[in-house]
Structure formats: structure tokens, C-alpha cells
Design a protein around this motif. Structure first.
Motif, PDB file in Angstrom:
ATOM      1  N   GLN A 282      -5.604   2.134   9.404  1.00 17.00           N
ATOM      2  CA  GLN A 282      -4.467   2.903   8.920  1.00 17.00           C
ATOM      3  C   GLN A 282      -4.973   4.216   8.334  1.00 17.00           C
ATOM      4  O   GLN A 282      -6.049   4.277   7.743  1.00 17.00           O
ATOM      5  N   ILE A 283      -4.172   5.271   8.501  1.00  9.54           N
ATOM      6  CA  ILE A 283      -4.546   6.609   8.052  1.00  9.54           C
ATOM      7  C   ILE A 283      -3.378   7.180   7.265  1.00  9.54           C
ATOM      8  O   ILE A 283      -2.235   7.122   7.706  1.00  9.54           O
ATOM      9  N   GLN A 284      -3.662   7.733   6.085  1.00  5.36           N
ATOM     10  CA  GLN A 284      -2.583   8.321   5.302  1.00  5.36           C
ATOM     11  C   GLN A 284      -3.098   9.486   4.465  1.00  5.36           C
ATOM     12  O   GLN A 284      -4.286   9.570   4.141  1.00  5.36           O
ATOM     13  N   HIS A 285      -2.189  10.405   4.164  1.00  3.20           N
ATOM     14  CA  HIS A 285      -2.451  11.478   3.208  1.00  3.20           C
ATOM     15  C   HIS A 285      -1.793  11.083   1.895  1.00  3.20           C
ATOM     16  O   HIS A 285      -0.608  10.773   1.856  1.00  3.20           O
ATOM     17  N   ARG A 286      -2.570  11.115   0.820  1.00  4.16           N
ATOM     18  CA  ARG A 286      -2.054  10.727  -0.484  1.00  4.16           C
ATOM     19  C   ARG A 286      -2.717  11.574  -1.559  1.00  4.16           C
ATOM     20  O   ARG A 286      -3.938  11.661  -1.618  1.00  4.16           O
ATOM     21  N   ASP A 287      -1.911  12.231  -2.367  1.00  3.49           N
ATOM     22  CA  ASP A 287      -2.422  13.076  -3.440  1.00  3.49           C
ATOM     23  C   ASP A 287      -3.401  14.121  -2.917  1.00  3.49           C
ATOM     24  O   ASP A 287      -4.424  14.418  -3.545  1.00  3.49           O
ATOM     25  N   VAL A 292      -8.394   6.446   4.809  1.00  2.86           N
ATOM     26  CA  VAL A 292      -8.370   5.522   5.942  1.00  2.86           C
ATOM     27  C   VAL A 292      -8.736   4.134   5.436  1.00  2.86           C
ATOM     28  O   VAL A 292      -9.372   3.984   4.385  1.00  2.86           O
ATOM     29  N   GLY A 293      -8.332   3.123   6.170  1.00  2.00           N
ATOM     30  CA  GLY A 293      -8.639   1.751   5.782  1.00  2.00           C
ATOM     31  C   GLY A 293      -7.618   0.803   6.350  1.00  2.00           C
ATOM     32  O   GLY A 293      -7.078   1.036   7.428  1.00  2.00           O
ATOM     33  N   HIS A 294      -7.326  -0.265   5.608  1.00  2.00           N
ATOM     34  CA  HIS A 294      -6.316  -1.217   6.060  1.00  2.00           C
ATOM     35  C   HIS A 294      -5.850  -2.052   4.886  1.00  2.00           C
ATOM     36  O   HIS A 294      -6.618  -2.346   3.962  1.00  2.00           O
ATOM     37  N   SER A 295      -4.574  -2.411   4.953  1.00  2.04           N
ATOM     38  CA  SER A 295      -4.011  -3.352   3.986  1.00  2.04           C
ATOM     39  C   SER A 295      -3.934  -4.725   4.635  1.00  2.04           C
ATOM     40  O   SER A 295      -4.098  -4.871   5.849  1.00  2.04           O
ATOM     41  N   GLY A 296      -3.679  -5.729   3.813  1.00  2.00           N
ATOM     42  CA  GLY A 296      -3.560  -7.084   4.336  1.00  2.00           C
ATOM     43  C   GLY A 296      -2.677  -7.927   3.440  1.00  2.00           C
ATOM     44  O   GLY A 296      -2.668  -7.752   2.227  1.00  2.00           O
ATOM     45  N   SER A 297      -1.927  -8.834   4.058  1.00  2.19           N
ATOM     46  CA  SER A 297      -1.129  -9.778   3.271  1.00  2.19           C
ATOM     47  C   SER A 297      -0.908 -11.047   4.073  1.00  2.19           C
ATOM     48  O   SER A 297      -0.718 -10.997   5.289  1.00  2.19           O
ATOM     49  N   LEU A 298      -0.996 -12.154   3.399  1.00  2.59           N
ATOM     50  CA  LEU A 298      -0.601 -13.461   3.902  1.00  2.59           C
ATOM     51  C   LEU A 298       0.002 -14.194   2.713  1.00  2.59           C
ATOM     52  O   LEU A 298      -0.259 -13.818   1.554  1.00  2.59           O
ATOM     53  N   PRO A 299       0.818 -15.208   2.924  1.00  3.50           N
ATOM     54  CA  PRO A 299       1.414 -15.907   1.790  1.00  3.50           C
ATOM     55  C   PRO A 299       0.358 -16.273   0.744  1.00  3.50           C
ATOM     56  O   PRO A 299      -0.612 -16.967   1.038  1.00  3.50           O
ATOM     57  N   GLY A 300       0.563 -15.751  -0.467  1.00  3.56           N
ATOM     58  CA  GLY A 300      -0.364 -16.037  -1.552  1.00  3.56           C
ATOM     59  C   GLY A 300      -1.442 -15.009  -1.759  1.00  3.56           C
ATOM     60  O   GLY A 300      -2.188 -15.091  -2.744  1.00  3.56           O
ATOM     61  N   PHE A 301      -1.544 -13.998  -0.883  1.00  3.53           N
ATOM     62  CA  PHE A 301      -2.651 -13.046  -0.982  1.00  3.53           C
ATOM     63  C   PHE A 301      -2.218 -11.637  -0.571  1.00  3.53           C
ATOM     64  O   PHE A 301      -1.432 -11.467   0.363  1.00  3.53           O
ATOM     65  N   LEU A 302      -2.779 -10.649  -1.250  1.00  6.28           N
ATOM     66  CA  LEU A 302      -2.651  -9.240  -0.892  1.00  6.28           C
ATOM     67  C   LEU A 302      -4.037  -8.612  -0.952  1.00  6.28           C
ATOM     68  O   LEU A 302      -4.863  -8.980  -1.800  1.00  6.28           O
ATOM     69  N   ALA A 303      -4.291  -7.653  -0.063  1.00  7.52           N
ATOM     70  CA  ALA A 303      -5.621  -7.052   0.003  1.00  7.52           C
ATOM     71  C   ALA A 303      -5.514  -5.613   0.469  1.00  7.52           C
ATOM     72  O   ALA A 303      -4.570  -5.240   1.174  1.00  7.52           O
ATOM     73  N   ASN A 304      -6.504  -4.815   0.093  1.00  3.98           N
ATOM     74  CA  ASN A 304      -6.558  -3.441   0.584  1.00  3.98           C
ATOM     75  C   ASN A 304      -7.979  -2.918   0.542  1.00  3.98           C
ATOM     76  O   ASN A 304      -8.727  -3.184  -0.400  1.00  3.98           O
TER      77      ASN A 304
END
Length: 461
Positions: A282-287, A292-304
């Protein structure tokens, strides 16, 4: 002797700790662990927890969800670099009979293959993979919802197909190939398809009360390449270094740079948000920062996992709650805190070790029509071309073995500038994709397209 933890200023370390403490408290998550990477190594770890005296460290596993996709993308690009496939190949060429075979490999990597976002019910993240034993069970009766290549539509089944592609061309299970080709070379010893102690348990936190409910932890089966992995902040910090620098045992620096280049057409909302997608990233402009990087989610978990290549800073955030915490914002803030509090110190300027006189001759000011440009030699042996002032087309050019250069970015990406010389060997002009650049604006001695008025420059009267 100092440790990496001591390399950040005390004020910076406190700001990082404060940020994750606020995130854990306001996000009401059972635990949170984070890491920051700078200059190619981990310089900070932090953890918060609801259990007194039991903060997680860099060795505690959490489920990382869709960050798994980046690992799968690395495997696919290894196949490409070995010449076993081309990113423009339709899937059908290598994995026939799926019903989604017109999607290209690049399209699947960038989520432009036209596939549905999810597999048919029941929801795959909370049910065992044994319910979907075949690719047809993952794709459903209508795999394609959009014209191939026309729009970015995030697709979990698309990465199931890429995992199946890896298995077909390697002749081994996705998990085995990943361990052999990525995890072991990069020493990601605490990253695995199934949890290994110590690991966090996944929880749902009630939205209106401070109570929790355990979440199921399913083996995702064929969907594993889209979201199966468990990892640690320590391992993901090392993976971030790889995504910044490359490692010739896995992927070259040139290929990981390719992963970070936008490969998907942006939707209108994405243009506003400054977000797009590369090849598994994933690519984004922020501030004002390109991340670049990636997020992640599954029931019970979030990650970045978030990287600012320009600042040479990356951050990892892992937590064990289903919702309530925007890990991408926390990771971006960790990057910002370090980048702003302790900005990157540039390398000392050094003169070039050697220079080709015929290339040095080209340095300086050029004109495309009346637009003034400057051509500069770069430290890596290439050249750059850009407007002397204001905005305009600019690019760096990579040196080729035959003495030419190839554009790396922007309008001139892939284009090859050519110095055209007169019979006496002096430079007449630069030809760049049919654009003629001259030493003087509309130089009458150069083949300016359309010619130059013989009366020359004049006033109005």
C-alpha cells in the motif's frame, strides 16, 4: 558500548512511548507492541498491556493478517526475476481453469484483476479453510466483478490465486516455499503460518463496555496467502529493512523499489486520500510524507507496517483487538515522531570518483522551446533532468552499459535521451522521445521541429 535502544534521544523515546500508551488506552486494546527502524536496524521497541507487569516484547507473536500479502508478493516477484513468468502474463498461462484466467499477474498483485473482494459466504476469516477445499470454492460462480485492469478493487481471493500460482510453479506448498525462500534467508525465525508460543490471544472488545470476548483463530486453508501469518514486531522490523534495502538472497534492491511504485489506477476517493497500491504494498501520502507498507486485520488482531524511504524510518504496530484502533495512524505517527525529532543526517558530499568527459559536456542548461532545464550528473553514475524553476517534467535517468540512460520516473520513465552530435563531434542537441533540447531557446542551428523563423527574435513594434 551503546545499544540500539539508546541511539534515539530520550525525548524521542518518551514521545514514542507516549504515542503507543495513548493508542492502547484510547483504543481499549488488551495489548500493543511496536518497533521503529532507522538506518537499517531496529532502534526502539515498546509495549503496553492491560495485564500488570506483563508487557509484550519483540518476540511475542501476533496475527498480521494482510501483511501476509506482501510476503506472497515477494514470492511472485522471485518467480518473475528468475524468468519463470512475466507480470503481464494472464493467469491462465500458468494456472488454467480458474475462471479468472484473464487477470494478469501484475493485476492480481495490485488488486486490479477485477476479482471480488471476498470469497462466498460464510465469511472466510471466522471459518475454517476446510469449508473451501478448492479454488472454485474460494472464487465462487462469478469471480470477476469488474473489467480486468480498469479499477483498483481490493481482493483477498486474488492473493489466494497468487499463492496457488506459487505452488504450481514451485511444486511445493505455499507455506514451505515461503519458509525456504524468504523466512529463513531473512532470519525471520518468529514468523510462521501457525502460532508458536509466546503469542497473543485474539479478542473482541465490547464497543460500549470494558469487557472482552475471545475471537476464533482459524486455519485459512487456501486463503492462507492472503492473511494467514503470525509474526512479531522484531521480525517485521527486519522485514521492513528488507523492503527498504532489498537482499540479493531474496529480492534485489531494484525489485523492492519496483514493489513501491504505484501500479493501480486510483479511485476518486483514493486521489483525495493520496492512497494507491503497488505490487503487494500500500502507498499513501500522509503529512507531506510518502509512506509504503501494509495493514492487516483478522478477528482479534490488527497490524501495520509503515515505511518512509525518504526518512529511512519504518514502524511496526501489532495489537490483539478486532477493532477500535487505527494501527496505520499509530505507525505513521511513530515514523513522523522520529523523522521530525531526529531528521536524517545526509551523507557527506563527495566528488565523483571519475567522470566521462563526453557526459560532463552535457551537464548544464538546456531549453525545450523556451522552457529552461538543467541536466546534472548524479552520484550513482546517471543523470537527472528537470526545470530550472517551478514545476515541470523531471526525471532521473539510469546509466546503461551501452553509454545511454533510461528514465526512471515521471513523464520520461522508460524513455532514452540521446545526445546528437554534429560531424565535428560537438553536441547539436538532445533528443528525448522526439523532444529536442537545445543550448539556446529555439536554436536555429538545431533541428527544432517545425523550424525557426529566419527573422529570429524581435520586439513588438
Amino acid at each position: 558500548m551503546t545499544t540500539p535502544q539508546e541511539e534515539l534521544l530520550p525525548s524521542t523515546r518518551r514521545a514514542l512511548l507516549h504515542r503507543i500508551a495513548v493508542a492502547q488506552a484510547e483504543g481499549r486494546t488488551p495489548s500493543l507492541v511496536a518497533a521503529v527502524v532507522r538506518d537499517g536496524r531496529t532502534v526502539w521497541h515498546g509495549g503496553r498491556t492491560s495485564v500488570d507487569g506483563h508487557a509484550p516484547d519483540e518476540n511475542v507473536q501476533y496475527r498480521i493478517g494482510s501483511i501476509t500479502k506482501t510476503f506472497t508478493a515477494v514470492l511472485v516477484l522471485r518467480l518473475r526475476d528468475e524468468g519463470l513468468l512475466d507480470l503481464g502474463d494472464p493467469l491462465e498461462k500458468h494456472l488454467p481453469g480458474t475462471g479468472a484466467g484473464e487477470a494478469t499477474i501484475a493485476g492480481l498483485l495490485a488488486h486490479t484483476g477485477g476479482l471480488a473482494a471476498e470469497s462466498p459466504a460464510p465469511w472466510w476469516e471466522r471459518t475454517p479453510g476446510s469449508l473451501r477445499p478448492e479454488l472454485a470454492d474460494v472464487l465462487g460462480e462469478q469471480p470477476l466483478l469488474h473489467p480486468v485492469g480498469r479499477r483498483h478493487h481490493y481482493s483477498n481471493p486474488g492473493y489466494t490465486l497468487l499463492g496457488a500460482l506459487v505452488e504450481k510453479l514451485r511444486g511445493a506448498p505455499w507455506e514451505e516455499v515461503l519458509r525456504r525462500e524468504v523466512l529463513e534467508p531473512l532470519s525471520l525465525d518468529r514468523t510462521s503460518a501457525r502460532p508458536r508460543a509466546p503469542h497473543a490471544g485474539g479478542w473482541a472488545v465490547h464497543p460500549w463496555a470494558d469487557v472482552m470476548l475471545p475471537e476464533p483463530s482459524e486455519d485459512l486453508g487456501l486463503m492462507a496467502p492472503a492473511g494467514q501469518l503470525w509474526s512479531t514486531s522484531g521480525d517485521l522490523a527486519k522485514f521492513a529493512v528488507f523492503l527498504m534495502q532489498g537482499d540479493d538472497r531474496v529480492l534485489s534492491a531494484e525489485t523492492v523499489r519496483e514493489m513501491r511504485v504505484p501500479a493501480a489506477p486510483a479511485e476518486a476517493a483514493d486521489v483525495v486520500d493520496g492512497a494507491t497500491y503497488g505490487l503487494g504494498l500500500q502507498i499513501q501520502h500522509r503529512d507531506g510524507r510518502l509512506l509504503v507498507g501494509h495493514s492487516g486485520s483478522l478477528p482479534g488482531f490488527l497490524a501495520n507496517l509503515t515505511i518512509s524511504v525518504a526518512d529511512d524510518v519504518a514502524a511496526v504496530v501489532l495489537t490483539n483487538c478486532t477493532s477500535g484502533l487505527l494501527t496505520s495512524a499509530v505507525a505513521a505517527d511513530l515514523v513522523r515522531i522520529v523523522a521530525e525529532a531526529e531528521p536524517r543526517i545526509p551523507e557527506p558530499w563527495r566528488p565523483l570518483p571519475e567522470v566521462d568527459p563526453s557526459v560532463l559536456e552535457l551537464a548544464g542548461q538546456w531549453y525545450w522551446g523556451t522552457h529552461a532545464f538543467a541536466l546534472r550528473l548524479t552520484a550513482d553514475g546517471g543523470v537527472s533532468l528537470g526545470p530550472l524553476s517551478g514545476n515541470g517534467r523531471r526525471s532521473r535517468f539510469r546509466a546503461n552499459s551501452d553509454g545511454t540512460w533510461t528514465g526512471l520516473e515521471g513523464y520520461y520513465a522508460g524513455e532514452v535521451p540521446r545526445a546528437v552530435r554534429r560531424p565535428d563531434g560537438t553536441v547539436s542537441h538532445l533528443d528525448l522521445g522526439s523532444f529536442v533540447f537545445t543550448r539556446q531557446p529555439y536554436d536555429e542551428g538545431a533541428p527544432v521541429p517545425g523550424g525557426v523563423d529566419p527573422e529570429g527574435w524581435r520586439g513588438i513594434g
